[in-house]
Design a protein around this motif. Sequence first.
Motif, short mmCIF file in Angstrom:
data_model
loop_
_atom_site.label_atom_id
_atom_site.label_comp_id
_atom_site.label_asym_id
_atom_site.label_seq_id
_atom_site.Cartn_x
_atom_site.Cartn_y
_atom_site.Cartn_z
N GLN A 1 0.68 -1.34 -0.08
CA GLN A 1 -0.13 -0.25 0.10
C GLN A 1 1.12 1.29 0.10
O GLN A 1 0.37 2.36 -0.52
N LEU A 2 1.74 1.33 0.94
CA LEU A 2 2.76 2.62 0.94
C LEU A 2 3.42 2.62 -0.57
O LEU A 2 3.66 3.94 -0.58
N SER B 1 -11.68 -2.26 -5.47
CA SER B 1 -10.83 -3.69 -5.06
C SER B 1 -11.11 -3.00 -2.73
O SER B 1 -11.81 -3.54 -2.14
N ASN B 2 -10.72 -1.86 -2.71
CA ASN B 2 -10.66 -1.22 -1.44
C ASN B 2 -11.83 -1.06 -0.63
O ASN B 2 -12.58 -1.54 0.29
N ASP C 1 1.05 9.13 -6.06
CA ASP C 1 2.06 10.00 -5.93
C ASP C 1 2.74 11.32 -6.72
O ASP C 1 2.39 12.11 -6.85
N ALA C 2 3.75 9.84 -7.16
CA ALA C 2 4.96 10.66 -8.25
C ALA C 2 3.83 10.68 -10.04
O ALA C 2 4.78 11.35 -10.25
N GLY D 1 -6.40 2.74 2.81
CA GLY D 1 -7.08 2.08 1.08
C GLY D 1 -7.68 3.57 0.67
O GLY D 1 -7.69 3.75 0.31
N LEU D 2 -8.43 4.26 2.10
CA LEU D 2 -10.03 4.76 1.08
C LEU D 2 -8.11 6.80 0.57
O LEU D 2 -8.52 7.19 -0.57
N SER D 3 -7.27 6.41 1.49
CA SER D 3 -5.99 7.34 0.62
C SER D 3 -5.62 6.63 -0.37
O SER D 3 -5.43 8.25 -1.67
N ILE D 4 -5.49 5.85 -0.61
CA ILE D 4 -4.99 5.62 -2.26
C ILE D 4 -6.13 5.66 -3.03
O ILE D 4 -6.02 6.32 -3.97
#
Length: 475
Positions: free
Chosen positions: A279-280, A344-345, A287-288, A432-435
């Motif tokens: 996830q990280l 999925s999340n 982000d990138a 999960g939600l931030s992804i």
Amino acid sequence: MFWNALAVIVTGLAILITVRQGVGYRLLYDLDHVLAEDLDEISLNLREERGLDFERLHRELDRKARGHAYHQWFVLFIDRKGDAVWSSTGAPVLPRVITPGRETETLTTSGYRLAYRELAGARERAPIVCVGSSVKFIQRDMASIDRMVILVAAVIIVGSPLCGYILAGRATAPLANMMATTARLRPSEMDERLKVRGTGDELDQLAMTVNGLLDRLAEYLKQKHDFLANAAHELRTPLSAIRSSVEVALSGDRTVDEYNELLAEVIDECSSLETLVNQLLLLAETDADRQEVVGDPIPLHLVVGRAAEMFQGVAEFNGVRLKVEHLPEVVVPGNRHYLRQVLSNLLDNAIKFTASRYVHHAGPISANNGHGTRGEIKISLQPDWEQRVVRLLIEDNGPGIPKEDLPLIFDRFYRVDRARVRGIATGGTGLGLSICQAIIHAHRGTIEVMSKVDEGTTFVITLPLVTADNPAALV
Ligand code: ADP
């Protein structure tokens, strides 16, 4: 500042010198005018009165010369060689500089201004009449103008750099202040802000813009710092669990079953670690590579249908009904892999939290909560062809999210009730939600949540549509 002062001095001096020269020229011009008029007057006398009585004319000219003694006015009758044959009272002796001519000529000699001309009717022996006047009074006027010019020039030379220095100091003081403040700022000390003086000028606007930038930077740095701290914290928990399982295994002789159990725990924690690290990485990627995320036309209805199929088994196992309501054909610009990750999340959350509500009430793996209600998740796609967007709705009738937590659930590592969630083994990482949000934003879409405690939660994702008349959505 130096160049500014120099420019003011040069301009000031140029103006003073021009004015001084102009006044000098004007005074001389006026004097020439008066002398030429006198010459004309004498010429008229000579022309009108034929057989003129020169004695009378001399007397009149003498009287006039005495009357204009202050200006040292005089008249000369001069022969062709340049010698004065007659001169009025007080006339000076002048060098032989006068040459005969029909036109009025002027010149300055020995401190006198002369206007002369050969006049018809003048005495044959001395046909040139010269009217003159001292230029001393002009020189006196010019001397007092010069004194004034020198005084003003001195004031300009001294005052200009001084005023420039004071004004430049006043103008640059806020800039110096800004530079000093910005130089003090460090990533670890971002509290200080530039001073806004309240004048509303460009410097104030600059200070406000920089302050806005500093606020955003400080917020960004804080987020990064929190993210790192949380990531380290989350990584430590499974690592300590692995360590303690291994320590227990090494602390003495165990039965094969005990070893198996300890190794199973180690594998469990390793999976948690793997999930967290994945996830990280995903977050870092989205982000990138924001620009590279979106690109291909993706048939969203197929991706949603496939995800629903995949989660059908898990939902059933957890006693939750997963219903696909309506899936019209829609194409969105995006990345299939990332969109699958979002689904999925969201489905994983919906199933685990909805199940947690009903399992708690009615025991493990139950179809209802004892009151006839059962966990249910609905998925639907709602295209809006006019607005050229599609909404993907994932609704559940799970425990809901408290109002005060709603604005925070998209924050990294945020979990509503850590103790409870961990307790029922649905504990996620809080990433999960931030992804999901990072991926949807990279797709130029939005993700919103509506929720009521004990009623359920609905996630609404809005994405731009690719239509025949909107291929630009792909760019
Ligand atoms: P986690 O890994 O904990 O699931 P998420 O970022 O996916 O982290 O979710 C953050 C928090 O939002 C969860 O801990 C949970 O409290 C809440 N949440 C997310 N989805 C739901 C849902 N469908 N129903 C109730 N709560 C939810």
